[in-house]
Design an enzyme around this catalytic site. Structure first.
Site, PDB file in Angstrom:
ATOM      1  N   GLY A  37       0.864  -1.397  -0.075  1.00  0.00           N
ATOM      2  CA  GLY A  37      -0.019   0.039   0.098  1.00  0.00           C
ATOM      3  C   GLY A  37       0.841   1.131  -0.115  1.00  0.00           C
ATOM      4  O   GLY A  37       2.046   1.073   0.307  1.00  0.00           O
ATOM      5  N   PHE A  41       2.668   9.677   3.283  1.00  0.00           N
ATOM      6  CA  PHE A  41       4.152   9.721   3.765  1.00  0.00           C
ATOM      7  C   PHE A  41       5.006   8.858   3.183  1.00  0.00           C
ATOM      8  O   PHE A  41       6.089   9.147   3.188  1.00  0.00           O
ATOM      9  CB  PHE A  41       3.890   9.565   5.040  1.00  0.00           C
ATOM     10  N   VAL A  44       4.376   1.052   1.777  1.00  0.00           N
ATOM     11  CA  VAL A  44       4.605  -0.053   2.885  1.00  0.00           C
ATOM     12  C   VAL A  44       4.782  -1.397   1.801  1.00  0.00           C
ATOM     13  O   VAL A  44       3.917  -1.606   0.827  1.00  0.00           O
ATOM     14  CB  VAL A  44       3.351  -0.467   3.375  1.00  0.00           C
ATOM     15  N   GLU A 108       7.608  -5.523  12.630  1.00  0.00           N
ATOM     16  CA  GLU A 108       7.314  -6.745  12.691  1.00  0.00           C
ATOM     17  C   GLU A 108       5.804  -7.089  11.904  1.00  0.00           C
ATOM     18  O   GLU A 108       5.139  -5.822  11.658  1.00  0.00           O
ATOM     19  CB  GLU A 108       6.974  -7.242  14.085  1.00  0.00           C
ATOM     20  N   ASP A 154      -4.334   8.639  14.997  1.00  0.00           N
ATOM     21  CA  ASP A 154      -5.137   8.181  13.952  1.00  0.00           C
ATOM     22  C   ASP A 154      -5.513   6.773  14.027  1.00  0.00           C
ATOM     23  O   ASP A 154      -5.413   5.807  13.187  1.00  0.00           O
ATOM     24  CB  ASP A 154      -4.118   8.058  12.676  1.00  0.00           C
TER      25      ASP A 154
END
Length: 295
Positions: A37, A41, A44, A108, A154
């Site tokens: 995704g 910012f 990932v 992790e 968030d």
């Protein structure tokens, strides 16, 4: 070397390539896999630690024009790591600076992990017993963060990862995180439909009432299958309409968390002592004694 004070902790981190030790290059320690995704910012990716095959989550953060915003997640996770971490908060395993571009965090990744948004999308509204199991872990994780000077800012279903085998959850994505303070905040980088009325009305909020409001939205989402408010006027109205059959005790807790006035919302400790939370303890103990299995 730069320093930032978070609560009672001083966290140091290097923003240049000069260091007192030589860190092995990323490519010699990790394999970068598929894109999972991306957002404002960074991105990932899935990943693997080469020394033992451990599955990890790789998260990039780009430098911005402001002083430290791109490194706030690094700072927040470093604080958590420095005090031993918490079972319900994602653990940072390593981090790297990509010269001139930003940071890469190694986190992790539960082997059977699925974010709570997808979990609810696939299964629909959750049974209250399961919602309570998730909710208690999330609140305990947030208590840990606040106790060590970090506010997430968030909290939402997309930032909760569920291990579908054990039904344990972890809070992830500290990109909007900040040092916890008692005075109001005047900036917000979280998700608007999870933001409280005071932000919509006056662009100001305090850490605990913000967190508790977001928890109310999240709990509603779990037991009803969708969030209660989509428009600013609905947020300011602060009157959730339950679209599914939900127990009076659970409704009571949700409405308390979604109180219009920040000072009327519960603390995290008061949430944990609410009758709905306490009423499910015996059932959770019974569930935890059973063999783990995927849903």
């Amino acid at each position: 070397m730069h320093y930032i004070c978070v609560g009672l902790h001083i966290v140091s981190y290097t923003l240049n390539t000069t260091s007192l030790f030589v860190k092995e290059p990323f490519d010699s320690q990790y394999h970068c896999g598929a894109l999972l995704g991306s957002g404002g910012f960074g991105s990932v990716f899935s990943g693997q630690r080469l020394c033992d095959g451990l599955q990890v989550r790789l998260q990039t953060h780009s430098f911005t024009s402001a002083f430290i915003p791109s490194s706030l997640e690094l700072v927040c996770l470093s604080v958590c790591l420095s005090v031993g971490g918490h079972a319900s908060v994602v653990r940072m395993l390593d981090w790297f600076e990509v010269e001139g571009r930003g940071f890469l965090l190694v986190l992790e990744r539960p082997p059977h992990g699925q974010d709570l948004f997808d979990f609810i999308t696939e299964r629909g509204a959750l049974p209250e017993r399961l919602a309570l199991r998730f909710f208690r872990q999330i609140v305990e994780g947030l208590r840990f963060l606040h106790a060590h000077g970090v506010v997430h800012r968030d909290i939402k279903d997309e930032n909760i990862v569920v291990d579908t085998r054990t039904l344990d959850v972890k809070i992830i994505d500290f990109g909007s995180g900040a040092p916890l303070k008692e005075t109001p905040y005047s900036e917000f980088e979280g998700t608007r439909v999870y933001s409280p009325p005071e932000w919509i009305v006056s662009q100001s909020y305090e850490a605990v009432p913000l967190t508790v409001w977001s928890l109310g939205v999240l709990l509603f989402d779990m037991v009803c299958g969708d969030i209660p408010f989509e428009r600013d006027q609905d947020i300011v109205g602060a009157a959730p309409v339950f679209t599914r059959r939900v127990s009076k005790e659970c409704q009571s807790l949700i409405r308390w968390c979604l109180s219009y006035r920040p000072e009327e919302r519960p603390t995290l400790e008061e949430i944990l002592s609410h009758p709905w939370m306490e009423g499910g303890e015996a059932e959770e103990e019974e569930h935890s004694s059973l063999p783990n299995q995927s849903l």
